[in-house]
Every structure is written in structure tokens, then in C-alpha cells.
Design an enzyme around this catalytic site. Structure first.
Site, mmCIF file in Angstrom:
data_model
loop_
_atom_site.group_PDB
_atom_site.id
_atom_site.type_symbol
_atom_site.label_atom_id
_atom_site.label_comp_id
_atom_site.label_asym_id
_atom_site.label_seq_id
_atom_site.Cartn_x
_atom_site.Cartn_y
_atom_site.Cartn_z
ATOM 1 C CB SER A 6 -0.890 0.027 1.248
ATOM 2 O OG SER A 6 -1.362 1.358 1.455
ATOM 3 C CG HIS A 31 -3.868 -1.396 -1.665
ATOM 4 N ND1 HIS A 31 -5.007 -2.095 -2.001
ATOM 5 C CD2 HIS A 31 -4.189 -0.571 -0.648
ATOM 6 C CE1 HIS A 31 -5.996 -1.707 -1.187
ATOM 7 N NE2 HIS A 31 -5.531 -0.789 -0.364
ATOM 8 C CG ASP A 33 -4.903 2.672 0.814
ATOM 9 O OD1 ASP A 33 -3.856 2.307 1.371
ATOM 10 O OD2 ASP A 33 -5.876 1.917 0.611
ATOM 11 C CG MET A 35 -7.998 7.516 2.290
ATOM 12 S SD MET A 35 -7.049 7.495 3.825
ATOM 13 C CE MET A 35 -6.361 5.834 3.758
ATOM 14 C CG HIS A 64 -9.123 0.676 -0.553
ATOM 15 N ND1 HIS A 64 -8.554 0.433 0.685
ATOM 16 C CD2 HIS A 64 -10.455 0.727 -0.338
ATOM 17 C CE1 HIS A 64 -9.527 0.353 1.600
ATOM 18 N NE2 HIS A 64 -10.686 0.542 0.998
ATOM 19 C CG MET A 66 -11.001 3.795 2.011
ATOM 20 S SD MET A 66 -9.461 3.661 2.905
ATOM 21 C CE MET A 66 -8.317 3.701 1.524
ATOM 22 C CG MET A 135 -11.706 -2.364 5.108
ATOM 23 S SD MET A 135 -10.199 -2.021 4.179
ATOM 24 C CE MET A 135 -9.286 -1.023 5.359
ATOM 25 C CG ASP A 173 -6.520 -2.742 2.838
ATOM 26 O OD1 ASP A 173 -7.148 -1.880 2.194
ATOM 27 O OD2 ASP A 173 -5.362 -2.536 3.301
ATOM 28 N N GLY A 175 -2.850 -3.701 8.587
ATOM 29 C CA GLY A 175 -2.098 -4.288 9.710
ATOM 30 C C GLY A 175 -1.424 -5.600 9.405
ATOM 31 N N GLY A 195 1.184 -2.125 4.017
ATOM 32 C CA GLY A 195 1.798 -0.806 3.830
ATOM 33 C C GLY A 195 3.044 -0.714 4.691
HETATM 34 C C1 DX5 Z 1 -6.241 1.848 5.431
HETATM 35 C C2 DX5 Z 1 -5.817 1.390 4.030
HETATM 36 C C3 DX5 Z 1 -4.815 0.279 4.053
HETATM 37 C C4 DX5 Z 1 -3.517 0.675 4.772
HETATM 38 C C5 DX5 Z 1 -2.626 -0.531 4.924
HETATM 39 O O1 DX5 Z 1 -7.398 2.634 5.342
HETATM 40 O O2 DX5 Z 1 -6.940 0.948 3.289
HETATM 41 O O3 DX5 Z 1 -4.527 -0.132 2.714
HETATM 42 O O4 DX5 Z 1 -2.839 1.648 4.011
HETATM 43 O O5 DX5 Z 1 -1.469 -0.086 5.594
HETATM 44 P P1 DX5 Z 1 -0.884 -0.953 6.834
HETATM 45 O O6 DX5 Z 1 -0.408 -2.243 6.203
HETATM 46 O O7 DX5 Z 1 0.235 -0.110 7.359
HETATM 47 O O8 DX5 Z 1 -2.013 -1.158 7.778
HETATM 48 ZN ZN ZN Z 2 -6.446 0.027 1.356
#
Ligand code: DX5
Ligand code: ZN
Length: 218
Positions: A6, A31, A33, A35, A64, A66, A135, A173, A175, A195
Site C-alpha cells: 500500500s 495498492h 489508497d 481517501m 481502493h 475510501m 478490512m 487490508d 495491519g 503498507g
Molecule cells: C487503510 C488502508 C490500508 C492501509 C494498509 O485505510 O486501506 O490499505 O494503508 O497499511 P498498513 O499495512 O500499514 O495497515
Molecule cells: Zn487500502
């Protein structure tokens, strides 16, 4: 297991080079993200950034969304170079229409569910989906702790797809790192997003390889 680093955890001042770095380190997808500061309390990137980094790799862009009302933006992200567009079941667009729009653009459609959303919400759409994203953190930020109690949701989804003879990819997705990927592999997650686990690792290639081999451990 496929690995999708990510970009949320990369050095934004050199996003193109960071993409090349994880591509050369063996990543399977990228990936991205997106937002909007409404659907989640954070703002990251839009179609212009995605178009800007598109030329840096041939790897699939797993975008992705959001954002509120994702249906309104499918064309923009398709034009920017997305290969997979995933959007949230909770985001307010008509789910069937949004999936149809992504498929009509010749892209792969994914439906994302937040931790509090039950797996059954996606059942009516499974036959039109390439992927379901479970998630394993609350969406909005990287570096959060993996929610292992989301894994039964993956099992429910896998059972339903098996029962209906569907081969929908399941992506987890949030952690995911060397410490937590085992729980995802144990329930058959197909693609893991990572990420922090990748971009903050000392050895990027070793981190990606570890995650890729997690479903091969005895
Ligand atoms: C959170 C994102 C994830 C996040 C993953 O809203 O959708 O993709 O960036 O990052 P880590 O792996 O650090 O949780
Ligand atoms: Zn994501």
C-alpha cells in the site's frame, strides 16, 4: 499469497521511485489508497496522482476508494489507469450500479467491507465481483493493529463462494506484516495488502517474499 504493497506508507515525495522499488522487490500488485476526507477522516490522492505514477510499473493498480459516492468517479479512476477498483459497501453509491460501471469499463470490480459490516452484505453481488476486500483495520490510516477477529468473515466468504462455485478473490487490508500474515493465510486470503509491513521493512524483498510464502508454511 499475492502481495499488494500500500502506497499510503511510502515516501510520497518520490512515489514513482517507491513503486519501482517494490516492483523490483517482487510485489504482485500496487495498492493505492484514495481517501476524500468525508468517508474517512483523511485525504490522500486522486486520479491525477494515479495517472502520474501509472507509467512507473506494469503491475496491476489495485485502487481502493475510501470516498463518498464512488459511482461518480469510476470513469476518472479508470482513465487514470486503475486495473482493479474497489469501493466500500458503506459509501452510499448504488452497489450493483457501481459494480456494473467498473465492469463496463473492462476493469475488475471489488467490494470492500469495514470491520463492523457483516460478510453477508456482499452475498447478493458475488457473481459480479472479481474481489471482496475484508478490512482488518478501520479505514483511514496506515500503521494500525491487525484485527484478527475479522478472519471468520473470510471463512464465511470462502464457504459461500465454494457453495456457489464462484472464484472470487479475497483480499485482506490493514495491519498485515510478518507477525500477522499467518492468520490471513490460515483462512485462505488470496491477496494481502501491506503498507507499513513492506515500506518500513529493513529488507523490502525479504518482507514481500515472507508474505508471499505465508500460505506455504506447514
Ligand atoms: C487503510 C488502508 C490500508 C492501509 C494498509 O485505510 O486501506 O490499505 O494503508 O497499511 P498498513 O499495512 O500499514 O495497515
Ligand atoms: Zn487500502
Amino acid at each position: 499469497m499475492k502481495v499488494a504493497p500500500s502506497l499510503l506508507s511510502c515516501d510520497f515525495s518520490k512515489m514513482g521511485e517507491e513503486i519501482v522499488r517494490v516492483d523490483q522487490a517482487g510485489a504482485d500488485l500496487i495498492h493505492l489508497d484514495v481517501m476524500d476526507g468525508h468517508f474517512v477522516p483523511n485525504i490522500t490522492m486522486g486520479p491525477a496522482v494515479i495517472a502520474g505514477v501509472r507509467p512507473y510499473t506494469k503491475l496491476p493498480f489495485d485502487v481502493h476508494l475510501m470516498i463518498d459516492d464512488p459511482l461518480k468517479y469510476i470513469d476518472a479512476f479508470a482513465d487514470a489507469g486503475a486495473d482493479i477498483i474497489t469501493f466500500h459497501a458503506e459509501a452510499g453509491s448504488d452497489i450493483a450500479a457501481t459494480i456494473a460501471k467498473i465492469n463496463a469499463r473492462g476493469l475488475k470490480a471489488g467490494l470492500v467491507i469495514k470491520p463492523k459490516t457483516p460478510a453477508e452484505v456482499v452475498f447478493p453481488y458475488l457473481s459480479e465481483l472479481y474481489m471482496v476486500v475484508v478490512m482488518t483495520v478501520e479505514p483511514g490510516f496506515g500503521g494500525q493493529s491487525f484485527m484478527a477477529d475479522m478472519m471468520p468473515k473470510v471463512t464465511v466468504l470462502k464457504e459461500e463462494c465454494r457453495r456457489r462455485g464462484l472464484s472470487v478473490q479475497i483480499e485482506a487490508d490493514g495491519g498485515i506484516s510478518e507477525k500477522t500474515v499467518g492468520a490471513a493465510a490460515a483462512v485462505g486470503v488470496d491477496i494481502c495488502v501491506s503498507g507499513t509491513g513492506v515500506f518500513k521493512a529493513k529488507d523490502t524483498a525479504a518482507a514481500i517474499r515472507f508474505l508471499q510464502n505465508a500460505d506455504r508454511k506447514g
